[in-house]
Scaffold this motif. Structure first.
Motif, PDB file in Angstrom:
ATOM      1  N   UNK A 201      49.967  57.162  39.925  1.00  0.00           N
ATOM      2  CA  UNK A 201      49.693  56.363  38.733  1.00  0.00           C
ATOM      3  C   UNK A 201      50.300  54.966  38.815  1.00  0.00           C
ATOM      4  N   UNK A 202      50.815  54.593  39.985  1.00  0.00           N
ATOM      5  CA  UNK A 202      51.247  53.211  40.189  1.00  0.00           C
ATOM      6  C   UNK A 202      49.995  52.343  40.035  1.00  0.00           C
ATOM      7  N   UNK A 203      50.050  51.284  39.228  1.00  0.00           N
ATOM      8  CA  UNK A 203      48.832  50.549  38.853  1.00  0.00           C
ATOM      9  C   UNK A 203      47.934  50.142  40.010  1.00  0.00           C
ATOM     10  N   UNK A 204      48.500  49.612  41.080  1.00  0.00           N
ATOM     11  CA  UNK A 204      47.676  49.143  42.191  1.00  0.00           C
ATOM     12  C   UNK A 204      46.988  50.300  42.895  1.00  0.00           C
ATOM     13  N   UNK A 205      47.749  51.382  43.142  1.00  0.00           N
ATOM     14  CA  UNK A 205      47.170  52.557  43.792  1.00  0.00           C
ATOM     15  C   UNK A 205      46.091  53.176  42.923  1.00  0.00           C
ATOM     16  N   UNK A 206      46.369  53.278  41.631  1.00  0.00           N
ATOM     17  CA  UNK A 206      45.399  53.864  40.706  1.00  0.00           C
ATOM     18  C   UNK A 206      44.114  53.040  40.671  1.00  0.00           C
ATOM     19  N   UNK A 207      44.248  51.726  40.684  1.00  0.00           N
ATOM     20  CA  UNK A 207      43.072  50.864  40.677  1.00  0.00           C
ATOM     21  C   UNK A 207      42.229  51.073  41.935  1.00  0.00           C
ATOM     22  N   UNK A 208      42.874  51.227  43.075  1.00  0.00           N
ATOM     23  CA  UNK A 208      42.136  51.467  44.315  1.00  0.00           C
ATOM     24  C   UNK A 208      41.441  52.825  44.299  1.00  0.00           C
ATOM     25  N   UNK A 209      42.125  53.840  43.775  1.00  0.00           N
ATOM     26  CA  UNK A 209      41.517  55.161  43.682  1.00  0.00           C
ATOM     27  C   UNK A 209      40.266  55.118  42.802  1.00  0.00           C
ATOM     28  N   UNK A 210      40.368  54.419  41.689  1.00  0.00           N
ATOM     29  CA  UNK A 210      39.222  54.290  40.803  1.00  0.00           C
ATOM     30  C   UNK A 210      38.076  53.561  41.503  1.00  0.00           C
ATOM     31  N   UNK A 211      38.427  52.551  42.288  1.00  0.00           N
ATOM     32  CA  UNK A 211      37.408  51.794  43.012  1.00  0.00           C
ATOM     33  C   UNK A 211      36.677  52.685  44.007  1.00  0.00           C
ATOM     34  N   UNK A 212      37.423  53.486  44.758  1.00  0.00           N
ATOM     35  CA  UNK A 212      36.802  54.362  45.750  1.00  0.00           C
ATOM     36  C   UNK A 212      35.880  55.361  45.068  1.00  0.00           C
ATOM     37  N   UNK A 213      36.322  55.923  43.957  1.00  0.00           N
ATOM     38  CA  UNK A 213      35.489  56.887  43.240  1.00  0.00           C
ATOM     39  C   UNK A 213      34.204  56.218  42.737  1.00  0.00           C
ATOM     40  N   UNK A 214      34.345  55.013  42.214  1.00  0.00           N
ATOM     41  CA  UNK A 214      33.177  54.298  41.691  1.00  0.00           C
ATOM     42  C   UNK A 214      32.181  53.955  42.785  1.00  0.00           C
ATOM     43  N   UNK A 215      32.658  53.703  43.999  1.00  0.00           N
ATOM     44  CA  UNK A 215      31.790  53.269  45.099  1.00  0.00           C
ATOM     45  C   UNK A 215      31.390  54.413  46.030  1.00  0.00           C
ATOM     46  N   UNK A 216      31.878  55.627  45.762  1.00  0.00           N
ATOM     47  CA  UNK A 216      31.716  56.721  46.721  1.00  0.00           C
ATOM     48  C   UNK A 216      30.261  57.105  46.954  1.00  0.00           C
ATOM     49  N   UNK A 217      29.417  56.996  45.942  1.00  0.00           N
ATOM     50  CA  UNK A 217      28.021  57.389  46.112  1.00  0.00           C
ATOM     51  C   UNK A 217      27.298  56.430  47.059  1.00  0.00           C
TER      52      UNK A 217
ATOM     53  N   UNK B 117      35.647  59.200  52.525  1.00  0.00           N
ATOM     54  CA  UNK B 117      36.193  59.884  53.696  1.00  0.00           C
ATOM     55  C   UNK B 117      37.516  59.264  54.123  1.00  0.00           C
ATOM     56  N   UNK B 118      37.596  57.943  54.066  1.00  0.00           N
ATOM     57  CA  UNK B 118      38.836  57.279  54.459  1.00  0.00           C
ATOM     58  C   UNK B 118      39.951  57.602  53.478  1.00  0.00           C
ATOM     59  N   UNK B 119      39.620  57.720  52.194  1.00  0.00           N
ATOM     60  CA  UNK B 119      40.632  58.065  51.207  1.00  0.00           C
ATOM     61  C   UNK B 119      41.118  59.495  51.411  1.00  0.00           C
TER      62      UNK B 119
END
Length: 230
Positions: A115-131, A138-140
């Motif tokens: 839940x560190x802001x930068x990490x959380x933002x990247x996780x959200x980005x990967x989920x949003x772009x995963x499709x 896969x890299x995540x």
């Protein structure tokens, strides 16, 4: 040496191979610009050309180290989650701590790291772009294994010592991390407010997993083992 000669010296050096210090500074510059661009614009709208322009470096400087945008993004994610792995590798609460205290400590560390802001933002980005970009997911996933390695090592050792029953420490580490992070919950809501809420969350998670991970008493049969017998 006169300070009047410094600008010419810098110009001469800039036309040749950069020193290790200069190369490291250039790398930090364009990686910071890449992170900013990915988070603000998303993966698809980010370009290496724009990153180079924002960082004040030549495109070739980036392409010498990363063959394409995907490779650059993987490095940005890797750097972001490296601190989480370091957090997992930090000394445990006490050398004589029991399994419950160690697991409480690990759950809180995992929650704070995710839940560190930068990490959380990247996780959200990967989920949003995963499709559209499944290779990012896969890299995540690979990074998740990297971050959890210290947890896997602890669980494997605890199993060997008979302190916990975790015959598949890799799977158990993933399950523990999923519970620790809160799954989808922490992606769509604010992080837990303060240490008291985090400790209460960790207490619930650890109480749950220990029901299945405690070793059977000496002499117990297979049906008495956690998950054994039906």
């Amino acid at each position: 040496m006169s300070t009047r000669t410094m600008p010419d010296e810098v110009k001469r050096r800039s036309r040749g191979r950069p020193s290790p210090e200069q190369a490291a500074a250039l790398r930090e510059s364009f990686l910071a610009a890449a992170l900013k661009s990915f988070l603000e614009l998303g993966y698809a709208a980010t370009s290496i050309e724009a990153i180079a322009r924002d960082a004040g470096v030549a495109k070739i400087t980036i392409y010498r180290q990363f063959e394409n945008k995907e490779a650059l993004f993987r490095e940005v994610v890797h750097r972001a989650v490296s601190s989480a792995r370091e957090n997992m590798q930090a000394p445990l609460v006490r050398t004589d701590a029991d399994e419950r205290e160690v697991l409480l400590d690990l759950v809180e560390r995992m929650y704070l790291s995710a839940t560190e802001p930068q990490t959380l933002a990247l996780l959200r980005l990967v989920i949003a772009e995963a499709v559209r970009f499944p290779e990012l997911a896969k890299s995540l996933y690979a990074e998740n294994s990297y971050v959890l390695a210290p947890v896997v090592e602890y669980l494997a050792e605890a199993h060997r010592a008979g302190k916990l029953y975790v015959p598949d420490p890799e799977l158990s580490a993933v399950q523990l991390s999923t519970l620790a992070f809160g799954g989808v919950r922490f992606f769509i809501s604010k992080p837990l407010a303060g240490p008291e809420e985090r400790r209460a969350w960790a207490e619930g998670v650890v109480s749950l997993v220990l029901r299945g991970w405690m070793p059977a008493p000496a002499g117990a049969g297979a049906a008495d083992m956690p998950g054994g017998g039906h």
